[in-house]
Design a protein around this motif. Sequence first.
Motif, mmCIF file in Angstrom:
data_model
loop_
_atom_site.group_PDB
_atom_site.id
_atom_site.type_symbol
_atom_site.label_atom_id
_atom_site.label_comp_id
_atom_site.label_asym_id
_atom_site.label_seq_id
_atom_site.Cartn_x
_atom_site.Cartn_y
_atom_site.Cartn_z
ATOM 1 N N UNK A 5 0.838 -1.204 0.000
ATOM 2 C CA UNK A 5 0.000 0.000 0.000
ATOM 3 C C UNK A 5 0.870 1.249 0.000
ATOM 4 N N UNK A 6 0.468 2.227 -0.825
ATOM 5 C CA UNK A 6 1.231 3.476 -0.901
ATOM 6 C C UNK A 6 0.289 4.661 -1.045
ATOM 7 N N UNK A 47 9.708 3.352 3.872
ATOM 8 C CA UNK A 47 10.510 2.699 2.845
ATOM 9 C C UNK A 47 11.248 3.745 2.012
ATOM 10 N N UNK A 48 12.538 3.537 1.807
ATOM 11 C CA UNK A 48 13.338 4.445 0.984
ATOM 12 C C UNK A 48 13.327 3.934 -0.461
ATOM 13 N N UNK A 49 12.658 4.664 -1.384
ATOM 14 C CA UNK A 49 12.534 4.164 -2.751
ATOM 15 C C UNK A 49 13.755 4.418 -3.630
ATOM 16 N N UNK A 72 7.228 5.817 -4.124
ATOM 17 C CA UNK A 72 7.479 4.664 -3.257
ATOM 18 C C UNK A 72 7.095 3.351 -3.931
ATOM 19 N N UNK A 73 6.001 3.348 -4.683
ATOM 20 C CA UNK A 73 5.613 2.128 -5.403
ATOM 21 C C UNK A 73 6.648 1.802 -6.466
ATOM 22 N N UNK A 126 9.182 -1.578 -6.661
ATOM 23 C CA UNK A 126 9.409 -2.447 -7.821
ATOM 24 C C UNK A 126 10.893 -2.474 -8.175
ATOM 25 N N UNK A 127 11.532 -1.308 -8.182
ATOM 26 C CA UNK A 127 12.965 -1.249 -8.508
ATOM 27 C C UNK A 127 13.818 -2.067 -7.540
ATOM 28 N N UNK A 128 13.504 -1.966 -6.239
ATOM 29 C CA UNK A 128 14.387 -2.526 -5.227
ATOM 30 C C UNK A 128 13.991 -3.914 -4.729
#
Length: 197
Positions: free
Chosen positions: A7-8, A44-46, A93-94, A98-100
């Motif tokens: 959730x974001x 969360x650190x995106x 953040x979403x 996905x990236x991380x």
Amino acid sequence: MKVVIVFNHPYDGSFCNAILNSATIGFQNANHEVDIIHLDEERFNPVMSNQDLKAFIDRKPIDPKVIEYKLRLEQADHLVFIFPIWWELMPAMTKGFIDKVIFPGVAYDYATKSDYRMIPLFKKLKSVTVITTMNTPSILYRFVFGNAIKKAILTGTFWKLGYKNRKWINLSMVKIASETKRKKWLSNIEKRCSKLK
């Protein structure tokens, strides 16, 4: 069955929060276990750092949150994303998730060193659902912006990983939707989630 919801949305009073509540109730009514990854509350650190990119090459994540999320996602039978569409795309953040997290050695690996075919590592995962809100009319989003979210997440990410059961529930023109329409949307989401098998 275990459902993990990513959730974001930073605002507690958002319609996305109402969707999260309805989806959770629906899943729980069907006796599913629900694990909510609230990216904003969990801070969360995106941002993908130099060290994260080195970890990408080594296929060994170093971000403690990514390592935690890997363990939680390994238990998931169904994965749900809930977020708003801002400027036709997902929030930072979403995208960072996905990236991380959809990361080699975490979510997938390659068949061989010289082969780009992906092998999914979340072995229990059967299906992925994306639930979004936006203020753009759906016909405009489809024909002018090309359903960018569907292409990026359901096709560009989870189709490539080999997951066949993928769904997108998009609620458009939310800002001007009546209270009656909003309640109907929430009721439908609760019912759909209660039917997950």
